[in-house]
Design a protein around this motif. Structure first.
Motif, PDB file in Angstrom:
ATOM      1  N   ASP A  49       0.315 -21.167   3.435  1.00 58.07           N
ATOM      2  CA  ASP A  49       1.547 -20.841   3.550  1.00 58.07           C
ATOM      3  C   ASP A  49       2.007 -19.824   2.955  1.00 58.07           C
ATOM      4  OD1 ASP A  49       1.548 -23.928   2.470  1.00 58.07           O
ATOM      5  OD2 ASP A  49       0.616 -23.246   0.812  1.00 58.07           O
ATOM      6  N   PHE A  50       1.062 -18.471   3.557  1.00 61.76           N
ATOM      7  CA  PHE A  50       1.855 -17.237   3.348  1.00 61.76           C
ATOM      8  C   PHE A  50       1.700 -17.192   4.603  1.00 61.76           C
ATOM      9  CE2 PHE A  50       1.307 -12.655   2.793  1.00 61.76           C
ATOM     10  CZ  PHE A  50       2.220 -12.160   2.045  1.00 61.76           C
TER      11      PHE A  50
ATOM     12  N   ILE B 201      -1.414  -8.868   2.961  1.00 58.59           N
ATOM     13  CA  ILE B 201      -1.830  -9.105   1.656  1.00 58.59           C
ATOM     14  C   ILE B 201      -1.637  -7.958   0.997  1.00 58.59           C
ATOM     15  CG2 ILE B 201      -2.311 -11.177   0.177  1.00 58.59           C
ATOM     16  CD1 ILE B 201      -3.070 -13.105   2.619  1.00 58.59           C
ATOM     17  N   THR B 202      -1.081  -7.894  -0.121  1.00 62.10           N
ATOM     18  CA  THR B 202      -1.596  -7.008  -0.694  1.00 62.10           C
ATOM     19  C   THR B 202      -1.819  -7.184  -2.458  1.00 62.10           C
ATOM     20  OG1 THR B 202       1.061  -5.691  -0.255  1.00 62.10           O
ATOM     21  CG2 THR B 202      -0.031  -5.049  -2.396  1.00 62.10           C
ATOM     22  N   VAL B 203      -2.715  -6.983  -2.513  1.00 57.65           N
ATOM     23  CA  VAL B 203      -3.440  -7.124  -4.047  1.00 57.65           C
ATOM     24  C   VAL B 203      -3.779  -5.825  -4.515  1.00 57.65           C
ATOM     25  CG1 VAL B 203      -5.105  -8.462  -2.471  1.00 57.65           C
ATOM     26  CG2 VAL B 203      -5.590  -6.784  -3.025  1.00 57.65           C
ATOM     27  N   GLU B 204      -3.427  -6.142  -5.748  1.00 55.15           N
ATOM     28  CA  GLU B 204      -4.478  -5.537  -7.485  1.00 55.15           C
ATOM     29  C   GLU B 204      -4.941  -6.703  -8.488  1.00 55.15           C
ATOM     30  OE1 GLU B 204      -1.072  -3.267 -10.310  1.00 55.15           O
ATOM     31  OE2 GLU B 204      -0.004  -3.792  -8.947  1.00 55.15           O
TER      32      GLU B 204
ATOM     33  N   GLY C 182      -4.689  -2.108  -2.646  1.00 59.40           N
ATOM     34  CA  GLY C 182      -5.327  -2.242  -0.917  1.00 59.40           C
ATOM     35  C   GLY C 182      -4.224  -3.766  -0.789  1.00 59.40           C
ATOM     36  N   GLU C 183      -4.254  -3.654   1.065  1.00 58.99           N
ATOM     37  CA  GLU C 183      -4.075  -4.639   1.967  1.00 58.99           C
ATOM     38  C   GLU C 183      -5.358  -4.911   2.588  1.00 58.99           C
ATOM     39  OE1 GLU C 183      -0.228  -2.612   3.210  1.00 58.99           O
ATOM     40  OE2 GLU C 183       1.002  -3.535   2.752  1.00 58.99           O
TER      41      GLU C 183
END
Length: 60
Positions: A9-10, A15-18, A26-27
């Motif tokens: 879907d993305f 994709i940025t994660v935290e 990070g990405e």
């Protein structure tokens, strides 16, 4: 739970994660994640996979 967002879907390249409990961020490359986990990987499951081994995994 068919309405949960999957890697399919993305459409963005990164994709940025935290992690708020750890303060890490990070990405991640979407294509690499697709190759490793498949297009049907749900973000809720990806989050669990990425958090494995973290002492603060159950803090959020």
């Amino acid at each position: 739970m068919p309405d949960l967002l999957t890697l399919r879907d993305f459409k963005g390249p990164m994709i940025t994660v935290e992690c708020k409990p750890c303060g890490q961020q990070g990405e991640l490359d979407r294509k690499a994640l697709l190759k490793q986990f498949g297009a049907s990987m749900r973000f809720v499951d990806l989050r669990r996979r990425l958090a494995m081994g973290c002492d603060k995994m159950h803090c959020s």
